[in-house]
Enzyme design. Structure first.
Site, short mmCIF file in Angstrom:
data_model
loop_
_atom_site.label_atom_id
_atom_site.label_comp_id
_atom_site.label_asym_id
_atom_site.label_seq_id
_atom_site.Cartn_x
_atom_site.Cartn_y
_atom_site.Cartn_z
N CYS A 155 -123.82 50.09 -12.28
CA CYS A 155 -122.82 49.30 -11.57
C CYS A 155 -122.81 47.86 -12.11
O CYS A 155 -122.28 47.63 -13.19
CB CYS A 155 -123.07 49.37 -10.07
SG CYS A 155 -121.59 49.01 -9.12
N HIS A 199 -123.27 54.88 -9.04
CA HIS A 199 -124.72 54.82 -8.77
C HIS A 199 -125.30 56.23 -8.86
O HIS A 199 -125.39 56.93 -7.83
CB HIS A 199 -124.97 54.27 -7.36
CG HIS A 199 -124.64 52.83 -7.22
ND1 HIS A 199 -125.58 51.83 -7.33
CD2 HIS A 199 -123.47 52.20 -6.99
CE1 HIS A 199 -125.01 50.65 -7.16
NE2 HIS A 199 -123.72 50.85 -6.96
N GLU A 239 -128.23 57.14 -8.97
CA GLU A 239 -129.52 57.27 -8.26
C GLU A 239 -129.39 57.98 -6.90
O GLU A 239 -130.32 58.62 -6.44
CB GLU A 239 -130.19 55.91 -8.06
CG GLU A 239 -129.52 54.92 -7.10
CD GLU A 239 -128.46 54.04 -7.76
OE1 GLU A 239 -127.91 54.45 -8.80
OE2 GLU A 239 -128.16 52.96 -7.22
N1 GLN Z 1 -121.01 43.12 -7.56
C1 GLN Z 1 -120.41 44.13 -8.37
C2 GLN Z 1 -119.12 44.67 -7.77
O1 GLN Z 1 -118.82 44.46 -6.63
C3 GLN Z 1 -121.39 45.27 -8.60
C4 GLN Z 1 -121.69 46.04 -7.34
C5 GLN Z 1 -122.90 46.92 -7.48
O2 GLN Z 1 -123.68 46.78 -8.40
N2 GLN Z 1 -123.09 47.82 -6.53
O3 GLN Z 1 -118.37 45.32 -8.47
#
Ligand code: GLN
Length: 602
Positions: free
Chosen positions: A398, A525, A527
């Protein structure tokens, strides 16, 4: 439907979540289908607005629910797919009751905690328990409910009242209460003290709930006379008093319960006969044994934001562990505080700077996890640059993917002010931009949340291969920003490859650097869907690429972790942080954080 309620007494942090999940595992091993509900008595409607550094990670479900990390434990331990409704909060209950009141559903009645809130809680439990969450049809056999907090908390009172009424409603033979408590050992004489548990059980009974089993956390096994005493004062047969003594990793807990015949006591209370007479733990035990045999280590530097709370990156640590187990390696995770890699730290705190770079350079692989806010972003960019330029396996999750793109734009495209508009709204080279699924003007409710589909656009890319040459993959999301679609052709002609995209082709889901041994960023994600025995493909890719690199020991003299046991220094620090041996822990050593994640493959 049969219900097992797990409550906690005396102090918080006793490992109720792990105990409840382990009870689920034990029941599954006896042949029953299990679902679970976590009750969090806080007023937030969900965990989405809570800081992971105060409360632990926000776990994301397929349906986009942002929930307590205990639901992650349940999904991993029991291999379930839960829904947002499996996490009940005071906020959700009050919201539903107030909505009904506004609709006029209560027809002129005074709306009160008893019976309206307590009824709403019972209805919610009964309804959610019916949802199948294990991929099979029809409701499960047993619903394990964990009540967060400690008996006596003001917040949990309506829940206790509701659960007392509920136990009466479903009747004997359908409800089993396991109370997790603490039996402290006084160091001078080594005496096991029962009084705190006695008081907590008395309090529980005073509130209308009678425990069927006691699960006592203690540093060693309870002596028989201590069990007898507890039995006499708490009115629980001594055969139903279990000791959850400290074990090297949480994987042992279901076995600990089995050895003390917890299943027999639970099944008897629930009027159930085990489908299997003896719980089947063959696979469970086999994995533990295999894990204990690993000698070689794989060292991953995780570059993030750290505080004393260990659980902010729990699922990432577990996913790394699942993958390293599959690769027959012991996992060592060095928690590298991103800010310490930045140039400013070299002046302000040269030791921390040296230590952070020492850990980064000593790693076999580098991982930049998700995150929000600009603290440490420049340090993460330096870590991605180091990984890319030195052929170190890199996985960006992300924010970690966005970081990789910012770094590439700056270093390779020469766009020195390239940035995400999250961190620099005025940048002339916005390579990562706000791409909400909903409103473009309001932040509230604009997060892209839950399961979304990624299509592979380049068939022979590494990630497609890792996903078994699938043409698409469903993974969980939690973000607002994404790679700027207008910059894709520029980035691709300079050497990046956006191999995974959403169905519109506008949202970049996976980026790779084909000239690098392993450099992958994912907007989702992975994970959250990793399981013991079923590691997430991208984590498996990172770990297997990292295992191929020669192990370079950390050069900074900070502790190394072996065999899943903290070095003495870390152990002391973990004890100081109130770690109870159930959860993963990290600790601060002169500003350098090191962690082991090896206390439980789940
Ligand atoms: N802050 C970034 C976004 O909002 C990444 C979010 C994250 O890593 N979950 O896109």
């Amino acid at each position: 439907m049969k219900y097992v309620l797990v409550t906690g007494g005396v102090v918080s942090g006793l490992g109720k979540g792990v105990t409840a999940s382990s009870i689920g595992v034990l029941l599954q091993a006896c042949g029953f289908r299990v679902t679970s509900i976590k009750i969090d008595p806080y007023l937030n409607t969900d965990a989405g607005t809570m800081s992971p550094f105060e409360h632990g990670e926000v776990f994301v479900l397929d349906d986009g629910g942002e929930v307590d990390l205990d639901l992650g434990n349940y999904e991993r331990f029991l291999d379930l797919k839960l829904t947002r409704d499996n996490n009940i909060t005071t906020g959700k209950i009050y919201q539903s009751v107030i909505e009904k009141e506004r609709r006029g559903d209560y027809l002129g009645k005074t709306v009160q905690v008893v019976p309206h809130i307590t009824d709403a809680i019972q209805e919610w439990i009964e309804c959610v328990a019916q949802i199948p969450v294990d991929g099979k049809e029809g409701p499960a056999d047993v619903c394990v409910i964990e009540l967060g907090g400690t008996i006596g908390d003001i917040e949990s009172m309506p829940f206790i009242e509701a659960l007392g009424q509920f136990s009466y409603r479903v009747g004997p033979g359908n409800f089993c209460l396991v109370h997790v408590s603490l039996v402290p050992v006084l160091n001078v004489v080594g005496e096991q003290k029962t009084k705190p548990t006695q008081h907590s059980v008395r309090q529980l009974r005073g509130l209308g709930l009678t425990p069927n089993l006691l699960a006592c956390r203690s540093s060693k096994e309870l002596d028989d006379n201590v069990k007898e005493k507890l039995s006499q004062f708490c009115h629980v047969p001594s055969s139903s008093i279990l000791t959850l003594y400290d074990v090297p990793n949480i994987w042992h807990i279901p076995l600990l319960l089995r050895d003390q015949k917890a299943h027999e006591a639970i099944l008897k209370t629930l009027n159930l006969r085990g489908v299997a007479t003896e719980p089947n733990f063959k696979e469970w035990i086999a994995t533990t044994k295999v894990y204990d045999k690993f000698h070689e280590m794989v060292r991953i530097a995780m570059v993030g934001k750290y505080t004393n709370l260990s659980d902010a990156y729990l699922s990432v640590l577990k996913a790394l562990l699942h993958a390293s187990t599959a690769c027959n390696h012991k996992l060592v995770v060095d928690l590298v505080p991103a800010e310490h890699l930045e140039d400013d730290t070299s002046k302000e705190d040269p030791d921390a700077y040296k230590a952070a770079w020492g850990l980064l350079k000593g790693a076999n692989g580098i991982l930049v996890p998700g995150g929000f806010g600009d603290r440490g972003v420049e340090g993460k960019i330096l870590a991605a640059k180091y990984a890319r330029e030195n052929n170190i396996p890199y996985l960006g999750i992300c924010l970690g993917m966005q970081i990789a793109v910012i770094e590439f734009s700056r270093s390779v495209l020469g766009l020195h002010d390239a940035n995400s508009t999250e961190f620099d709204p005025k940048t002339e080279n916005p390579c990562v931009i706000f791409m909400p699924e909903g409103s473009k003007t309001h932040m509230g409710g604009t997060m892209r949340l839950g399961s979304r589909r990624t299509y592979f656009h380049v068939a022979d890319c590494k990630s497609a291969k890792l996903y078994g040459n699938a043409s698409f993959v469903d993974e969980r999301h939690r973000h607002r920003y994404e790679v700027n679609p207008d910059m894709i052709s520029q980035l691709e002609s300079a050497g990046l490859s956006f191999v995974g995209k959403d169905e519109t082709g506008k949202r970049m889901e996976i980026v790779e650097c084909p000239s690098h041994p392993f450099f992958i960023g994912a907007q989702f994600h992975p994970e959250f869907k990793s399981r013991p025995g079923k590691p997430s493909p991208l984590f498996l890719g990172l770990i297997s690429a990292a295992c191929e690199r020669t192990i370079v020991p950390a050069s900074n003299g900070y502790s190394k972790l072996t065999n899943g046991i903290h070095s003495p220094l870390l152990k002391a620090a973990a004890a100081h942080n109130g770690n109870n041996g159930f959860k993963s822990s990290n600790s601060s050593l002169n500003g350098v954080y090191t962690s082991t994640t090896t206390n439980g493959v789940c």
